[in-house]
Scaffold this motif. Sequence first.
Motif, PDB file in Angstrom:
ATOM      1  N   PRO A  37       0.827  -1.215   0.000  1.00  0.00           N
ATOM      2  CA  PRO A  37       0.000   0.000   0.000  1.00  0.00           C
ATOM      3  C   PRO A  37       0.866   1.271   0.000  1.00  0.00           C
ATOM      4  O   PRO A  37       2.061   1.211   0.269  1.00  0.00           O
ATOM      5  N   ASP A  38       0.235   2.399  -0.296  1.00  0.00           N
ATOM      6  CA  ASP A  38       0.890   3.701  -0.295  1.00  0.00           C
ATOM      7  C   ASP A  38       1.301   4.054   1.140  1.00  0.00           C
ATOM      8  O   ASP A  38       0.448   4.076   2.035  1.00  0.00           O
ATOM      9  N   PRO A  39       2.579   4.348   1.384  1.00  0.00           N
ATOM     10  CA  PRO A  39       3.035   4.692   2.738  1.00  0.00           C
ATOM     11  C   PRO A  39       2.246   5.839   3.377  1.00  0.00           C
ATOM     12  O   PRO A  39       2.053   5.852   4.592  1.00  0.00           O
ATOM     13  N   HIS A  40       1.794   6.787   2.566  1.00  0.00           N
ATOM     14  CA  HIS A  40       1.051   7.910   3.139  1.00  0.00           C
ATOM     15  C   HIS A  40      -0.337   7.498   3.607  1.00  0.00           C
ATOM     16  O   HIS A  40      -0.850   8.026   4.592  1.00  0.00           O
ATOM     17  N   LYS A  41      -0.924   6.514   2.904  1.00  0.00           N
ATOM     18  CA  LYS A  41      -2.239   6.001   3.343  1.00  0.00           C
ATOM     19  C   LYS A  41      -2.088   5.336   4.706  1.00  0.00           C
ATOM     20  O   LYS A  41      -2.951   5.444   5.572  1.00  0.00           O
ATOM     21  N   ILE A  42      -0.965   4.615   4.877  1.00  0.00           N
ATOM     22  CA  ILE A  42      -0.708   3.946   6.154  1.00  0.00           C
ATOM     23  C   ILE A  42      -0.557   4.994   7.256  1.00  0.00           C
ATOM     24  O   ILE A  42      -1.131   4.865   8.340  1.00  0.00           O
ATOM     25  N   TYR A  43       0.171   6.052   6.982  1.00  0.00           N
ATOM     26  CA  TYR A  43       0.389   7.093   7.983  1.00  0.00           C
ATOM     27  C   TYR A  43      -0.935   7.749   8.374  1.00  0.00           C
ATOM     28  O   TYR A  43      -1.198   7.984   9.557  1.00  0.00           O
ATOM     29  N   ASP A  44      -1.777   8.051   7.381  1.00  0.00           N
ATOM     30  CA  ASP A  44      -3.093   8.646   7.673  1.00  0.00           C
ATOM     31  C   ASP A  44      -3.920   7.731   8.566  1.00  0.00           C
ATOM     32  O   ASP A  44      -4.562   8.179   9.521  1.00  0.00           O
ATOM     33  N   TYR A  45      -3.879   6.435   8.257  1.00  0.00           N
ATOM     34  CA  TYR A  45      -4.625   5.448   9.046  1.00  0.00           C
ATOM     35  C   TYR A  45      -4.101   5.425  10.486  1.00  0.00           C
ATOM     36  O   TYR A  45      -4.869   5.415  11.441  1.00  0.00           O
ATOM     37  N   VAL A  46      -2.764   5.441  10.619  1.00  0.00           N
ATOM     38  CA  VAL A  46      -2.140   5.415  11.946  1.00  0.00           C
ATOM     39  C   VAL A  46      -2.555   6.647  12.759  1.00  0.00           C
ATOM     40  O   VAL A  46      -2.870   6.555  13.948  1.00  0.00           O
ATOM     41  N   LEU A  47      -2.575   7.813  12.098  1.00  0.00           N
ATOM     42  CA  LEU A  47      -2.985   9.043  12.790  1.00  0.00           C
ATOM     43  C   LEU A  47      -4.420   8.912  13.312  1.00  0.00           C
ATOM     44  O   LEU A  47      -4.726   9.318  14.428  1.00  0.00           O
ATOM     45  N   GLN A  48      -5.286   8.323  12.493  1.00  0.00           N
ATOM     46  CA  GLN A  48      -6.688   8.110  12.899  1.00  0.00           C
ATOM     47  C   GLN A  48      -6.760   7.226  14.139  1.00  0.00           C
ATOM     48  O   GLN A  48      -7.482   7.512  15.084  1.00  0.00           O
ATOM     49  N   VAL A  49      -5.989   6.111  14.108  1.00  0.00           N
ATOM     50  CA  VAL A  49      -6.010   5.170  15.227  1.00  0.00           C
ATOM     51  C   VAL A  49      -5.480   5.849  16.489  1.00  0.00           C
ATOM     52  O   VAL A  49      -6.057   5.721  17.569  1.00  0.00           O
ATOM     53  N   ARG A  50      -4.390   6.594  16.348  1.00  0.00           N
ATOM     54  CA  ARG A  50      -3.782   7.268  17.503  1.00  0.00           C
ATOM     55  C   ARG A  50      -4.762   8.259  18.131  1.00  0.00           C
ATOM     56  O   ARG A  50      -4.874   8.366  19.346  1.00  0.00           O
ATOM     57  N   LYS A  51      -5.505   8.954  17.265  1.00  0.00           N
ATOM     58  CA  LYS A  51      -6.493   9.925  17.752  1.00  0.00           C
ATOM     59  C   LYS A  51      -7.598   9.193  18.508  1.00  0.00           C
ATOM     60  O   LYS A  51      -7.989   9.578  19.606  1.00  0.00           O
TER      61      LYS A  51
END
Lengths: 222, 218
Positions: B199-213
């Motif tokens: 997957p696109d690394p930026h999509k992973i980062y966005d997902y991680v930010l959502q989970v962290r929030k």
Amino acid sequence: MEEVKLFGATPSPFSYRVIWALKLKGIPYEYVEEDLSNKSALLLQYNPVHKKIPVLVHGGKPIAESIIILEYIEQTWPQNPLLPKEAYERAQARFWTKFAEDKSLTFYAFFRSDGEEHEKAIKDALEVLRILEEQGLGEKKFFGGDTVGLADIAWGWMAYWLGVMEEVVGKKLFEAHAFPRLHEWMENFKKVPAIKENLPERNGMLAHFKRQREILIASSIS
Amino acid sequence: MAEALVLLDFSLSPFGVRVRIALAEKGIKYEYKEEDLKDKSSLLLQMNPVHKQIPVLIHNGKPICESFIIVQYIDEVWKDKSPLLPSDPYRQAQARFWADFVDKKVVNCGRRIWLVKGEEKEAAKELIECLKMLEGELGDKPYFGGESFGFVDVALVPFYSWFYTYETCANFSIEAECPKLVAWAKRCMEKESVSNSLPDPHKIYDYVLQVRKRIGID
């Protein structure tokens, strides 16, 4: 046949997994008992990554991690197979073997903790036993079917070590009436000659685990 | 026969990516079903009642669970094309060992970087140590499997798309510390089976930010 050496430590169940596999297949080997508080230079050379037992050394080449060692033994010495031939059944055997690996921490938590953490460990462990009872064994005598297989060896510690752990902790986790299939499996497993003749001496194990639990509880308080 | 194979998966899961790479390496057609991890399908719960997790490969109605077990299954059933595990028992044991190392160490450190507040610096340091050990194992070989892409490559390369997330969360550079490993990952990305599956690394980062929030870290 090239020389086979096993570096182990009584009464580690991980050591015994390898002993059972070697005995079930009739493979001669030399056993080297390691003092885990003073690991030999040879062990550290053979397992520099994890520095743990068991390590199997075959013709001078080391293999570490008990389940990986079992897969190696199965491939190298195909007699008295521990895995089925059919791919889907192999995947099932590997699934229940991995389940044993994943859940060893749960039972370790039951052994080493007290208080709230201990209560949670009991709950988690009972859930694992429930899954094994209802989904793992099914109607089979062993996880491997009619004969002992990889998953039986992976769970084998439960047939003998769990009772000692319960005695040391002072709490019964496993009740035969609550888990009749597992209970019968444990009895059948202990009857297999290669297993029966290769179990650690119980009193020594009890003393060892008593000491270990004292150390673990003390270190968790400080 | 595409209907005979169904993969229950989550697009960003590195464990799912392992299976997708293996299927692509073997040129196997299958039906992909995306799972919503917050609302798991009854099919997933039925096919993996023990863990209730993806990935699950369903072959002729029968489920196989756990990424390494699925990859081995694929390797055994479709054994005539692109073998992933070596046939020599000792080399196979070494491959299993390093794949297990990825699961025990890389996965664990990676998770602690983004999922546990306050541990990122220490976890990043440990991750680098683990990646350096893997670099040592790789040596001068093009792949962990030797001349050809193999089991350990499949085990590790999905985490390449997580490097951006790790680096951003813990403020460090994996390429600066482990250039050989990043070179290996880029070499793997030249293979279609890998570049089409990661997957696109930026999509992973966005997902991680959502989970962290959601869990209150950010």
